[in-house]
Scaffold this motif. Structure first.
Motif, PDB file in Angstrom:
ATOM      1  N   LEU A 129       0.548  -1.199   0.566  1.00 19.43           N
ATOM      2  CA  LEU A 129      -0.400   0.004   0.227  1.00 19.43           C
ATOM      3  C   LEU A 129       1.181   1.008  -0.187  1.00 19.43           C
ATOM      4  O   LEU A 129       0.322   2.500  -0.497  1.00 19.43           O
ATOM      5  N   ALA A 130       1.886   1.398   1.220  1.00 19.11           N
ATOM      6  CA  ALA A 130       2.164   2.138   1.422  1.00 19.11           C
ATOM      7  C   ALA A 130       3.580   2.321  -0.072  1.00 19.11           C
ATOM      8  O   ALA A 130       3.576   4.174  -0.792  1.00 19.11           O
ATOM      9  N   THR A 131       4.046   1.561  -0.967  1.00 22.64           N
ATOM     10  CA  THR A 131       4.845   1.553  -1.905  1.00 22.64           C
ATOM     11  C   THR A 131       4.144   2.524  -3.285  1.00 22.64           C
ATOM     12  O   THR A 131       4.247   3.126  -3.826  1.00 22.64           O
ATOM     13  N   LEU A 132       2.723   1.479  -3.218  1.00 27.97           N
ATOM     14  CA  LEU A 132       1.543   2.119  -4.108  1.00 27.97           C
ATOM     15  C   LEU A 132       1.424   3.935  -4.152  1.00 27.97           C
ATOM     16  O   LEU A 132       1.395   4.486  -5.242  1.00 27.97           O
ATOM     17  N   CYS A 133       1.496   4.073  -3.154  1.00 26.16           N
ATOM     18  CA  CYS A 133       0.737   5.600  -2.868  1.00 26.16           C
ATOM     19  C   CYS A 133       2.101   6.658  -3.660  1.00 26.16           C
ATOM     20  O   CYS A 133       1.957   7.704  -3.721  1.00 26.16           O
ATOM     21  N   ARG A 134       3.757   6.417  -3.245  1.00 27.72           N
ATOM     22  CA  ARG A 134       4.189   6.320  -3.554  1.00 27.72           C
ATOM     23  C   ARG A 134       4.555   6.580  -4.292  1.00 27.72           C
ATOM     24  O   ARG A 134       5.953   7.729  -5.241  1.00 27.72           O
ATOM     25  N   SER A 135       4.237   5.536  -5.026  1.00 31.50           N
ATOM     26  CA  SER A 135       4.772   5.464  -6.970  1.00 31.50           C
ATOM     27  C   SER A 135       4.080   6.145  -8.217  1.00 31.50           C
ATOM     28  O   SER A 135       3.419   7.509  -7.862  1.00 31.50           O
ATOM     29  N   ASP A 136       5.152   6.929  -9.254  1.00 31.34           N
ATOM     30  CA  ASP A 136       4.598   7.225 -10.339  1.00 31.34           C
ATOM     31  C   ASP A 136       3.360   7.485 -10.918  1.00 31.34           C
ATOM     32  O   ASP A 136       2.230   7.789 -11.674  1.00 31.34           O
ATOM     33  N   ARG A 137       2.737   6.121  -9.998  1.00 40.00           N
ATOM     34  CA  ARG A 137       1.762   5.626 -11.106  1.00 40.00           C
ATOM     35  C   ARG A 137       0.100   4.973 -10.293  1.00 40.00           C
ATOM     36  O   ARG A 137      -0.163   4.364 -10.314  1.00 40.00           O
ATOM     37  N   ARG A 138       0.022   6.255  -9.210  1.00 41.83           N
ATOM     38  CA  ARG A 138      -0.162   6.073  -8.034  1.00 41.83           C
ATOM     39  C   ARG A 138      -1.900   6.083  -8.956  1.00 41.83           C
ATOM     40  O   ARG A 138      -2.072   7.811  -9.437  1.00 41.83           O
ATOM     41  N   PRO A 139      -3.145   5.535  -8.278  1.00 41.08           N
ATOM     42  CA  PRO A 139      -4.192   5.741  -8.907  1.00 41.08           C
ATOM     43  C   PRO A 139      -4.805   6.460  -8.038  1.00 41.08           C
ATOM     44  O   PRO A 139      -4.245   6.812  -6.664  1.00 41.08           O
ATOM     45  N   PRO A 140      -5.644   7.851  -8.615  1.00 38.05           N
ATOM     46  CA  PRO A 140      -6.424   8.960  -7.991  1.00 38.05           C
ATOM     47  C   PRO A 140      -6.713   8.788  -6.652  1.00 38.05           C
ATOM     48  O   PRO A 140      -6.777   9.424  -5.971  1.00 38.05           O
ATOM     49  N   LEU A 141      -7.200   6.960  -6.837  1.00 45.31           N
ATOM     50  CA  LEU A 141      -7.984   7.189  -5.282  1.00 45.31           C
ATOM     51  C   LEU A 141      -7.954   5.537  -5.080  1.00 45.31           C
ATOM     52  O   LEU A 141      -7.247   4.559  -5.182  1.00 45.31           O
ATOM     53  N   VAL A 142      -6.619   5.924  -3.359  1.00 43.64           N
ATOM     54  CA  VAL A 142      -6.020   4.884  -3.052  1.00 43.64           C
ATOM     55  C   VAL A 142      -6.563   4.773  -1.539  1.00 43.64           C
ATOM     56  O   VAL A 142      -6.859   5.575  -0.822  1.00 43.64           O
ATOM     57  N   ILE A 143      -7.278   3.362  -1.681  1.00 49.39           N
ATOM     58  CA  ILE A 143      -7.605   2.549   0.239  1.00 49.39           C
ATOM     59  C   ILE A 143      -7.366   1.802   0.787  1.00 49.39           C
ATOM     60  O   ILE A 143      -6.822   0.533   0.041  1.00 49.39           O
TER      61      ILE A 143
END
Ligand code: C5P
Length: 217
Positions: A129-143
């Motif tokens: 989760l934390a990796t995805l949130c910092r990624s440049d491909r982060r989805p616009p809504l992360v839950i």
């Protein structure tokens, strides 16, 4: 009632536990039935979304219309999540094991009868989760999800910032036995806390997906 519409949206969901092998017959895992994550995947598909469900080992059927990717370990889950991008929404419901064994034994570790125990060295798993949130491909809504036994809202609020998620959905696992069919969800975001009533997991999933549809509209 009003039906959420997620047509044309790609929703990425993780669910279930991860299994971290110690040797060929033993593993480390968190307690997770996968029921809430699968219910959310089913609700998202019913709302018309394209759904990718990255699942740890569970005994549940794939919901209709859902693309399921089976994984075992946290590292495999991290790879599968990355491979499924881009997504409009990510909902990380999986109970990922925080640690894995530093070295998986190639053969079953044997009891030698002397009463001595094998050393078990742990290393930290990636935080998906934390990796995805910092990624440049982060989805616009992360839950993200937070299963807590105490101070549910406080822990979820802290987790929101620490992980970089948009919402943290907290549930009290002390009052609702894990693996059961009922859940009480608290949706924590920068806007505040919205507590849903006690609901069957499929109704809680539908309520969450309706809120997602509103957020994207
Ligand atoms: O603080 P905690 O790790 O329990 O946060 C739980 C949230 O983070 C859940 O959304 C879970 O799916 C996610 N998580 C993750 N990778 C980890 C640990 C937790 O994606 N290694």
């Amino acid at each position: 009632g009003c039906r959420s519409n997620l047509t044309g949206k790609h929703i990425l969901i993780t669910a279930g536990p991860t299994h971290e092998p110690i040797d060929p017959v033993r593993y480390i895992a968190n307690r997770s039935s996968g029921k809430q994550g699968y219910a959310i995947a089913a609700a998202a598909a019913r709302a018309g979304a394209k759904v990718t469900l990255v699942s740890g080992p569970v005994a549940l059927p794939t919901p209709p219309g859902v693309t399921r990717v089976d994984v075992e370990t946290a590292r495999q889950m991290a790879t599968a999540v990355e491979a499924a991008l881009p997504a409009d929404v990510a909902i990380m419901v999986a109970a990922v094991a925080d640690w894995r064994s530093a070295g998986e034994a190639a053969r079953k570790i044997k009891k030698d009868g002397s009463g001595s125990v094998p050393p078990l060295q742990l290393v930290e798993n990636p935080d998906i989760l934390a990796t995805l949130c910092r990624s440049d491909r982060r989805p616009p809504l992360v839950i993200g999800f937070a299963a807590e036994t105490n101070d549910v809202i406080d822990h979820a609020t802290a987790k929101l910032a620490r992980k970089g998620a948009d919402w943290i959905v907290a549930n009290d696992v002390a009052t609702h036995a894990m693996g059961g069919n009922i859940n009480r969800l608290h949706i924590v975001s920068a806007a505040g806390v919205e507590s849903l009533p006690e609901l069957p997991k499929d109704a809680a999933a539908a309520a969450l997906i309706e809120k997602v549809a509103h957020a994207l509209a």
